[in-house]
Design an enzyme around this catalytic site. Sequence first.
Site, PDB file in Angstrom:
ATOM      1  N   ASP A   1       0.809  -1.133  -0.007  1.00  0.00           N
ATOM      2  CA  ASP A   1      -0.067  -0.075   0.195  1.00  0.00           C
ATOM      3  C   ASP A   1       0.911   1.412   0.102  1.00  0.00           C
ATOM      4  O   ASP A   1       1.657   1.349   1.055  1.00  0.00           O
ATOM      5  CB  ASP A   1      -0.936  -0.138   1.122  1.00  0.00           C
ATOM      6  CG  ASP A   1      -2.045   1.168   1.232  1.00  0.00           C
ATOM      7  OD1 ASP A   1      -1.997   1.799   0.415  1.00  0.00           O
ATOM      8  OD2 ASP A   1      -3.048   0.760   1.909  1.00  0.00           O
TER       9      ASP A   1
ATOM     10  N   ASP B   1      -3.234   7.317  -3.335  1.00  0.00           N
ATOM     11  CA  ASP B   1      -3.184   6.236  -2.277  1.00  0.00           C
ATOM     12  C   ASP B   1      -3.574   4.951  -3.358  1.00  0.00           C
ATOM     13  O   ASP B   1      -4.877   4.828  -3.867  1.00  0.00           O
ATOM     14  CB  ASP B   1      -4.239   6.569  -1.337  1.00  0.00           C
ATOM     15  CG  ASP B   1      -4.336   5.479  -0.213  1.00  0.00           C
ATOM     16  OD1 ASP B   1      -3.396   4.567  -0.306  1.00  0.00           O
ATOM     17  OD2 ASP B   1      -5.066   5.856   0.733  1.00  0.00           O
TER      18      ASP B   1
ATOM     19  N   HIS C   1     -11.944   6.170   1.682  1.00  0.00           N
ATOM     20  CA  HIS C   1     -11.917   7.582   2.236  1.00  0.00           C
ATOM     21  C   HIS C   1     -11.912   8.820   1.411  1.00  0.00           C
ATOM     22  O   HIS C   1     -11.130   8.745   0.289  1.00  0.00           O
ATOM     23  CB  HIS C   1     -10.919   7.639   3.294  1.00  0.00           C
ATOM     24  CG  HIS C   1      -9.451   7.084   2.810  1.00  0.00           C
ATOM     25  ND1 HIS C   1      -8.734   8.136   2.319  1.00  0.00           N
ATOM     26  CD2 HIS C   1      -8.950   5.991   2.628  1.00  0.00           C
ATOM     27  CE1 HIS C   1      -7.563   7.318   2.069  1.00  0.00           C
ATOM     28  NE2 HIS C   1      -7.902   5.825   2.216  1.00  0.00           N
TER      29      HIS C   1
ATOM     30  N   HIS D   1      -8.076  11.360   5.522  1.00  0.00           N
ATOM     31  CA  HIS D   1      -9.351  11.032   5.675  1.00  0.00           C
ATOM     32  C   HIS D   1     -10.029  12.281   6.028  1.00  0.00           C
ATOM     33  O   HIS D   1     -10.239  12.629   7.184  1.00  0.00           O
ATOM     34  CB  HIS D   1      -9.423   9.920   7.027  1.00  0.00           C
ATOM     35  CG  HIS D   1      -8.997   8.634   6.537  1.00  0.00           C
ATOM     36  ND1 HIS D   1      -9.614   7.429   6.339  1.00  0.00           N
ATOM     37  CD2 HIS D   1      -7.578   8.172   6.620  1.00  0.00           C
ATOM     38  CE1 HIS D   1      -8.750   6.380   6.149  1.00  0.00           C
ATOM     39  NE2 HIS D   1      -7.559   6.888   6.084  1.00  0.00           N
TER      40      HIS D   1
ATOM     41  N   GLU E   1     -10.870   1.209  -1.761  1.00  0.00           N
ATOM     42  CA  GLU E   1      -9.835   0.133  -1.298  1.00  0.00           C
ATOM     43  C   GLU E   1     -10.650  -1.253  -0.777  1.00  0.00           C
ATOM     44  O   GLU E   1     -10.931  -1.576   0.198  1.00  0.00           O
ATOM     45  CB  GLU E   1      -8.947   0.295  -0.218  1.00  0.00           C
ATOM     46  CG  GLU E   1      -9.375   1.231   0.826  1.00  0.00           C
ATOM     47  CD  GLU E   1      -8.045   1.907   1.465  1.00  0.00           C
ATOM     48  OE1 GLU E   1      -7.267   1.031   2.119  1.00  0.00           O
ATOM     49  OE2 GLU E   1      -8.296   3.068   1.995  1.00  0.00           O
TER      50      GLU E   1
ATOM     51  N   GLU F   1      -6.568  -1.066  -4.151  1.00  0.00           N
ATOM     52  CA  GLU F   1      -6.758   0.387  -4.097  1.00  0.00           C
ATOM     53  C   GLU F   1      -6.379   1.233  -5.245  1.00  0.00           C
ATOM     54  O   GLU F   1      -5.326   1.171  -5.872  1.00  0.00           O
ATOM     55  CB  GLU F   1      -6.198   0.870  -2.873  1.00  0.00           C
ATOM     56  CG  GLU F   1      -6.738   2.412  -2.437  1.00  0.00           C
ATOM     57  CD  GLU F   1      -6.107   2.785  -1.058  1.00  0.00           C
ATOM     58  OE1 GLU F   1      -5.080   1.945  -0.664  1.00  0.00           O
ATOM     59  OE2 GLU F   1      -6.633   3.574  -0.610  1.00  0.00           O
TER      60      GLU F   1
HETATM   61 MN    MN Z   1      -3.800   2.827   0.834  1.00  0.00          MN
HETATM   62 MN    MN Z   2      -6.431   4.450   1.623  1.00  0.00          MN
END
Ligand code: MN
Ligand code: MN
Length: 294
Positions: free
Chosen positions: A80, A91, A153, A161, A185, A277
């Site tokens: 990630d 992200d 998010h 977030h 994700e 994600e």
């Molecule tokens: Mn992530």
């Molecule tokens: Mn994330």
Amino acid sequence: MEKQKIIQAGEISKKIKEYAKSIIKKGVPLLEIADKIDEKIEDLGGKPAFPINLSINDVAAHYTPGHDDETLAHGLLKVDIGIHVDGWTADTAFSLDLENSEENKKIIEASKEALTNVEKSITTESEISEIGRIIETTIRSKNLNPIVNLTGHSMDQYDLHSGASIPNIDNGSDFIFGEGLYAIEPFATNGVGKVKDGRPSGIYMLQNQKNTRSPIARELLKHILKDYSTLPFCSRWLVRKYGTKALLGLKQLEQEGILHHFPQLIEISGGIVSQAENTFLLEKNSVTITTKED
Ligand code: MN
Ligand code: MN
């Protein structure tokens, strides 16, 4: 929103994913992988939006190697990656099966396919529950479970977030996405589909800015404010800069409530977990998946 920076962060994240895939093999130390990726991000002109997560098997998220970590890559490894340009984040995550296991491959395919199905249908007009339902239905159709207490998010500048959560299930919310930057994700598992807090991760975030008396804690705090602001960081980075005395400073800042220390997130039944994600820039008449390879 600064679209150009959002796109730039996404472009860097694609290169980092490609690079990560080229260096990750079974038996390579996670610490070596993390150090090389940290270096590559800097080479490409980006900054980590959070420490790379390299979480194995039933660890769903929030594992990053410590400065003396000896874990070797194995199992079902989730990678990630967060990249930011002036606080605007990409992200993105993928999962690798390092065991040549049919079961692992099936679990990885489920989260990947759930994300692909989201990509086909999402617009600014989508309801959050509809996207959750797509993820849930895709994963359950493979006789696996989505993780019910992990979510995507919304994101804003220096804010990973920023308010809205996108569940991996249909939660009945009639909230509409609207324009914005979102990370979606899906997590799939052969376990029951829930995570609990595990051991401390070595990943921290500023939660309450106030004065501290300890000299090392003060020095760390100054560096944290300047280099990470409100984004997460890890003990490995601080030990690299200050040596192991940084660990003492981190502990003090945590005890004083200045830093939040994230726990690892573990599947409660010991199930194997996969993650996929991407980051979505939703605009009135367009959807840009900033982290998706062409
Ligand atoms: Mn992530
Ligand atoms: Mn994330």
